[in-house]
Scaffold this motif. Structure first.
Motif, PDB file in Angstrom:
ATOM      1  N   UNK A  85       0.834  -0.944   0.067  1.00  0.00           N
ATOM      2  CA  UNK A  85      -0.081   0.005  -0.044  1.00  0.00           C
ATOM      3  C   UNK A  85       0.808   1.268   0.065  1.00  0.00           C
ATOM      4  N   UNK A  86       1.933   1.213   1.067  1.00  0.00           N
ATOM      5  CA  UNK A  86       2.954   2.335   1.015  1.00  0.00           C
ATOM      6  C   UNK A  86       3.438   2.720  -0.480  1.00  0.00           C
ATOM      7  N   UNK A  87       4.000   1.398  -0.945  1.00  0.00           N
ATOM      8  CA  UNK A  87       4.588   1.543  -2.426  1.00  0.00           C
ATOM      9  C   UNK A  87       3.698   2.306  -3.270  1.00  0.00           C
ATOM     10  N   UNK A  88       2.339   1.458  -3.518  1.00  0.00           N
ATOM     11  CA  UNK A  88       1.631   2.293  -4.473  1.00  0.00           C
ATOM     12  C   UNK A  88       1.147   3.539  -4.426  1.00  0.00           C
ATOM     13  N   UNK A  89       0.888   4.080  -3.217  1.00  0.00           N
ATOM     14  CA  UNK A  89       0.507   5.359  -2.917  1.00  0.00           C
ATOM     15  C   UNK A  89       1.645   6.299  -3.243  1.00  0.00           C
ATOM     16  N   UNK A  90       2.655   5.818  -2.900  1.00  0.00           N
ATOM     17  CA  UNK A  90       4.261   6.851  -3.306  1.00  0.00           C
ATOM     18  C   UNK A  90       4.017   6.845  -4.853  1.00  0.00           C
ATOM     19  N   UNK A  91       3.973   5.726  -5.681  1.00  0.00           N
ATOM     20  CA  UNK A  91       4.070   5.741  -6.789  1.00  0.00           C
ATOM     21  C   UNK A  91       3.153   6.847  -7.455  1.00  0.00           C
ATOM     22  N   UNK A  92       2.191   7.038  -6.889  1.00  0.00           N
ATOM     23  CA  UNK A  92       1.140   8.146  -7.185  1.00  0.00           C
ATOM     24  C   UNK A  92       1.333   9.504  -6.670  1.00  0.00           C
ATOM     25  N   UNK A  93       2.470   9.504  -5.913  1.00  0.00           N
ATOM     26  CA  UNK A  93       2.842  10.682  -5.344  1.00  0.00           C
ATOM     27  C   UNK A  93       2.059  11.033  -3.953  1.00  0.00           C
ATOM     28  N   UNK A  94       1.323  10.158  -3.334  1.00  0.00           N
ATOM     29  CA  UNK A  94       0.773  10.115  -2.226  1.00  0.00           C
ATOM     30  C   UNK A  94       1.631   9.727  -1.165  1.00  0.00           C
ATOM     31  N   UNK A  95       2.161  10.650  -0.157  1.00  0.00           N
ATOM     32  CA  UNK A  95       2.834  10.134   1.148  1.00  0.00           C
ATOM     33  C   UNK A  95       2.160  10.382   2.232  1.00  0.00           C
ATOM     34  N   UNK A  96       1.917   9.155   3.145  1.00  0.00           N
ATOM     35  CA  UNK A  96       1.172   9.377   4.280  1.00  0.00           C
ATOM     36  C   UNK A  96       2.186   8.884   5.465  1.00  0.00           C
TER      37      UNK A  96
END
Length: 302
Positions: free
Chosen positions: A145-156
């Motif tokens: 989930x973290x990798x995919x969110x970061x691939x979209x430019x989403x950093x939580x």
């Protein structure tokens, strides 16, 4: 989605590289009737990879019916519905998902009290171990989930925080990233900016553009022509169940799009009526010809 037609989670999708401009989803003269009520009639729509197709319309224009047909909730009663050039008639949303058509509704179908990573895999959890002692593979789901969110430019900062604590724009972005990960080729977004402020709407528009850049065909349903014009490549305006306008970005200005959305001919008629009322100054309103011109142009037959 990767360039070879494989979703990042490993689902193999049909390779569309040889025909990059060919529509993934296409409606030809499509319509839907509920008994004697005709909700949609004669709609033509083509959704291509790496394009944002904006579908605009006021309440009751037929946007929801259009979504339901493409997402597999309802079947069309007239015309054709094609995926990759082949006629289809979905009976369930699962069949649409199997063809790579994912829908993100306004309510996002999330569980507010569950962590972000649980919502990311909701209904499609990763597991490990043999049956009947199989258990959730929490570490792998969090990392993925973290990798995919970061691939979209989403950093939580914390994927364990309840998704309900995120802003509306962030929740929409997580839903978009989830659809991309699970192999979507066509992403339908149902009024994603309707309940958001200016800043959060900007966040969502940014990730709509990011989804397009990753090769998806995006259907952006909205009633806001300004939001549509910021990211749209093609614009379709529905009015009372029929397609009033279908134009590429270079063929229509924001002003014309706004007039179509607002109903230029109806506004012209309203100005004429207001002119008969005492105390109403209509001098500063646009001329009737200016309001009617864009509408008249769209009604011309080739």
């Amino acid at each position: 989605m990767t360039s070879n037609g494989t979703g990042t989670h490993g689902a193999t999708l049909k390779d569309t590289a040889p025909q990059e401009d060919a529509p993934v989803v296409e409606l030809r003269g499509a319509g839907k009737s509920y008994g004697n009520i005709r909700a949609l009639h004669g709609v033509d729509l083509a959704v291509r990879p790496r394009q944002v197709t904006c579908v605009l319309g006021d309440n009751g224009a037929g946007k929801s019916t259009l979504i339901k047909i493409i997402s597999g909730l309802h079947q069309h009663t007239e015309g054709e519905f094609l995926v990759d050039g082949e006629a289809v008639r979905f009976t369930t949303p699962r069949e649409a998902l199997d063809k790579g058509i994912a829908t993100v509704y306004q309510d996002l179908a999330t569980v507010p009290l569950m962590p972000v990573w649980r919502n990311f895999f909701l209904g499609s959890e990763m597991t490990l171990g043999p049956w009947p002692v199989r258990r959730l593979d929490i570490a792998r789901m969090k990392k993925t989930a973290d990798d995919e969110l970061r691939n979209m430019g989403i950093v939580l900062d914390d994927l364990d925080q309840p998704i309900g604590t995120l802003s509306g724009g962030q929740r929409q972005s997580v839903a978009i990233a989830r659809a991309v990960y699970f192999g979507a080729r066509v992403l339908i977004l149902d009024e994603p900016t309707a309940a958001l402020g200016v800043k959060q709407s900007g966040v969502v528009l940014k990730y709509i553009a990011a989804a397009r850049d990753r090769g998806l065909g995006v259907i952006f349903i909205t009633h806001n022509p300004h939001h549509a014009y910021m990211v749209g490549d093609h614009f379709s305006v529905l009015r009372l169940g029929t397609m009033e306008l279908s134009a590429d970005r270079g063929e229509v200005s924001l002003e014309e799009l706004t007039n179509h959305m607002a109903g230029g001919a109806e506004l012209a008629a309203l100005k004429h009526e207001l002119a008969q009322v005492r105390g109403v100054d209509v001098e500063e309103l646009p001329e009737a010809e200016d309001l009617q011109a864009p509408v008249a142009a769209s009604e011309e037959t080739p």
